[in-house]
Design a protein around this motif. Sequence first.
Motif, short mmCIF file in Angstrom:
data_model
loop_
_atom_site.label_atom_id
_atom_site.label_comp_id
_atom_site.label_asym_id
_atom_site.label_seq_id
_atom_site.Cartn_x
_atom_site.Cartn_y
_atom_site.Cartn_z
N ARG A 76 2.35 -0.59 28.80
CA ARG A 76 3.38 0.34 26.83
C ARG A 76 3.82 1.19 28.47
O ARG A 76 5.05 1.21 27.20
CB ARG A 76 1.75 0.73 26.43
N LEU A 77 3.86 2.12 28.47
CA LEU A 77 4.64 3.00 29.42
C LEU A 77 5.86 2.21 30.00
O LEU A 77 7.43 2.03 29.50
CB LEU A 77 3.94 3.76 30.32
N ILE A 78 6.36 1.06 30.84
CA ILE A 78 6.53 0.17 31.76
C ILE A 78 7.66 -0.61 30.43
O ILE A 78 8.96 0.32 30.62
CB ILE A 78 6.41 -0.24 32.63
N ILE A 79 6.87 -0.58 29.45
CA ILE A 79 7.92 -1.38 28.59
C ILE A 79 8.54 -0.69 27.75
O ILE A 79 10.37 -1.57 27.18
CB ILE A 79 6.99 -2.40 27.68
N GLY A 80 8.44 0.46 27.59
CA GLY A 80 9.38 1.24 27.13
C GLY A 80 10.13 1.70 27.56
O GLY A 80 11.66 1.95 27.14
N ALA A 81 10.13 2.21 28.71
CA ALA A 81 10.58 2.57 29.61
C ALA A 81 12.12 1.52 29.86
O ALA A 81 13.39 2.38 30.25
CB ALA A 81 10.61 3.49 30.91
N SER A 107 8.87 6.51 25.49
CA SER A 107 9.04 5.12 26.50
C SER A 107 6.91 4.65 25.89
O SER A 107 7.16 3.56 25.81
CB SER A 107 8.25 5.25 27.69
N TYR A 108 6.17 5.70 25.41
CA TYR A 108 5.54 4.72 25.27
C TYR A 108 4.78 5.27 23.95
O TYR A 108 4.34 3.70 23.15
CB TYR A 108 3.96 6.06 25.27
N ARG A 109 5.64 5.60 23.08
CA ARG A 109 6.17 4.97 21.59
C ARG A 109 6.84 4.41 21.63
O ARG A 109 6.39 3.18 20.48
CB ARG A 109 6.83 6.76 20.68
N ILE A 110 8.41 3.59 22.13
CA ILE A 110 9.16 2.56 21.99
C ILE A 110 7.80 1.18 22.36
O ILE A 110 7.76 0.39 21.69
CB ILE A 110 10.13 2.92 22.94
#
Length: 103
Positions: A59-64, A41-44
Amino acid sequence: MYLGTLGSAILCIVTIVGIPLMFIVILISLVALIMGITSISYRIGGFLQEKWIPNDWVRLIIGATLIVAFTNIRSTLAVYNDIIAWYVYRVFVFVPQEKKKEA
């Protein structure tokens, strides 16, 4: 030697030792799964190089969110694929067999 008592003892040992061991293995697997999904999720989320992303949590929430969105699209397409396959089977296999029975 009576094997009933030995079987009960083995079952008791497996139950007393095996169930907590199973919970420990499941817990370790769950922790590894959570860490892996978090890193993905962090990478995406890092693909979006925008100025409005304030911190790493966003950033984590957007990736997830992107992962869940693509998973739902894939699941929906799989359902449509099954429906189309059923119709194709119905038209090309089942209907010709009914026509053969009528003739």
